[in-house]
Design a protein around this motif. Structure first.
Motif, mmCIF file in Angstrom:
data_model
loop_
_atom_site.group_PDB
_atom_site.id
_atom_site.type_symbol
_atom_site.label_atom_id
_atom_site.label_comp_id
_atom_site.label_asym_id
_atom_site.label_seq_id
_atom_site.Cartn_x
_atom_site.Cartn_y
_atom_site.Cartn_z
ATOM 1 N N VAL A 60 -8.420 18.603 4.168
ATOM 2 C CA VAL A 60 -8.026 17.804 5.323
ATOM 3 C C VAL A 60 -9.152 16.847 5.665
ATOM 4 O O VAL A 60 -10.264 17.272 6.009
ATOM 5 C CB VAL A 60 -7.702 18.695 6.538
ATOM 6 N N GLU A 61 -8.845 15.553 5.558
ATOM 7 C CA GLU A 61 -9.824 14.512 5.862
ATOM 8 C C GLU A 61 -9.679 14.057 7.319
ATOM 9 O O GLU A 61 -8.587 14.132 7.896
ATOM 10 C CB GLU A 61 -9.652 13.282 4.954
ATOM 11 N N SER A 62 -10.761 13.547 7.854
ATOM 12 C CA SER A 62 -10.748 12.952 9.184
ATOM 13 C C SER A 62 -11.886 11.946 9.269
ATOM 14 O O SER A 62 -12.790 11.938 8.420
ATOM 15 C CB SER A 62 -10.891 14.020 10.266
ATOM 16 N N THR A 110 -12.343 -1.668 2.797
ATOM 17 C CA THR A 110 -11.041 -1.290 3.337
ATOM 18 C C THR A 110 -10.197 -0.617 2.271
ATOM 19 O O THR A 110 -9.993 -1.158 1.187
ATOM 20 C CB THR A 110 -10.311 -2.521 3.885
ATOM 21 N N ALA A 111 -9.723 0.599 2.571
ATOM 22 C CA ALA A 111 -8.945 1.374 1.606
ATOM 23 C C ALA A 111 -8.526 2.689 2.256
ATOM 24 O O ALA A 111 -8.990 3.032 3.344
ATOM 25 C CB ALA A 111 -9.774 1.673 0.353
ATOM 26 N N VAL A 112 -7.666 3.399 1.561
ATOM 27 C CA VAL A 112 -7.409 4.793 1.911
ATOM 28 C C VAL A 112 -8.420 5.640 1.148
ATOM 29 O O VAL A 112 -8.558 5.500 -0.066
ATOM 30 C CB VAL A 112 -5.974 5.232 1.552
ATOM 31 N N TYR A 113 -9.135 6.481 1.862
ATOM 32 C CA TYR A 113 -10.170 7.322 1.276
ATOM 33 C C TYR A 113 -9.636 8.745 1.101
ATOM 34 O O TYR A 113 -9.099 9.331 2.054
ATOM 35 C CB TYR A 113 -11.416 7.319 2.155
ATOM 36 N N TYR A 114 -9.801 9.265 -0.109
ATOM 37 C CA TYR A 114 -9.287 10.585 -0.458
ATOM 38 C C TYR A 114 -10.430 11.529 -0.792
ATOM 39 O O TYR A 114 -11.350 11.179 -1.542
ATOM 40 C CB TYR A 114 -8.372 10.504 -1.669
ATOM 41 N N CYS A 115 -10.317 12.727 -0.291
ATOM 42 C CA CYS A 115 -11.256 13.798 -0.627
ATOM 43 C C CYS A 115 -10.762 14.497 -1.894
ATOM 44 O O CYS A 115 -9.549 14.640 -2.111
ATOM 45 C CB CYS A 115 -11.326 14.774 0.537
ATOM 46 N N GLY A 149 -6.923 15.541 -0.964
ATOM 47 C CA GLY A 149 -6.465 15.486 0.408
ATOM 48 C C GLY A 149 -5.384 14.439 0.564
ATOM 49 O O GLY A 149 -5.015 13.750 -0.387
ATOM 50 N N GLN A 150 -4.917 14.286 1.798
ATOM 51 C CA GLN A 150 -3.809 13.364 2.062
ATOM 52 C C GLN A 150 -4.286 11.936 2.264
ATOM 53 O O GLN A 150 -3.489 11.000 2.246
ATOM 54 C CB GLN A 150 -3.015 13.824 3.298
ATOM 55 N N GLY A 151 -5.590 11.773 2.450
ATOM 56 C CA GLY A 151 -6.158 10.443 2.620
ATOM 57 C C GLY A 151 -6.339 10.064 4.070
ATOM 58 O O GLY A 151 -5.596 10.509 4.950
ATOM 59 N N THR A 152 -7.339 9.219 4.311
ATOM 60 C CA THR A 152 -7.586 8.680 5.644
ATOM 61 C C THR A 152 -7.880 7.190 5.505
ATOM 62 O O THR A 152 -8.637 6.777 4.618
ATOM 63 C CB THR A 152 -8.741 9.423 6.348
#
Length: 115
Positions: free
Chosen positions: A5-7, A90-95, A106-109
């Motif tokens: 879970v990312e935040s 700028t992007a969606v960051y995934y763990c 992860g689902q991305g943030t």
């Protein structure tokens, strides 16, 4: 199974900072490594930073000197401190986590750098 879970994502002005967090839970077992990837619209997902079980790190050339990855093993958490952010970050960051049972995401943030 492993859950990530990312935040910490959000909107920030150029030159600003953000810190992303990723908490791992479930059947983690031993962790070989954890990392952060990102995917911008129309582009492939790319490695941003990775930290292995021994604490060794590697970074994409585009973020060296600006981003720092770290881990808290007691909390099964990996962090990405991002400084001097640029619009191209700028992007969606995934763990990402790798352990003996496989690779997990992860689902991305979303991180948006804009004035």
């Amino acid at each position: 199974q492993v859950q990530l879970v990312e935040s910490g994502g959000g909107l920030v002005q150029p030159g600003g900072s953000l810190r992303l967090s990723c908490v791992a839970s479930g059947s983690i077992f031993s962790i070989y490594g954890m990392g952060w990837y990102r995917q911008a619209p129309g582009k492939q997902r790319e490695l941003v930073a990775h930290i292995n079980s021994g604490g060794g790190t590697n970074y994409a050339n585009s973020v060296k000197g600006r981003f720092t990855i770290s881990r808290d093993n007691a909390k099964n958490t990996v962090y990405l401190q991002m400084n001097v952010l640029k619009p191209e970050d700028t992007a969606v960051y995934y763990c990402n986590l790798i352990n003996p049972t496989g690779r997990y995401w992860g689902q991305g943030t979303q991180v948006t750098v804009s004035s």
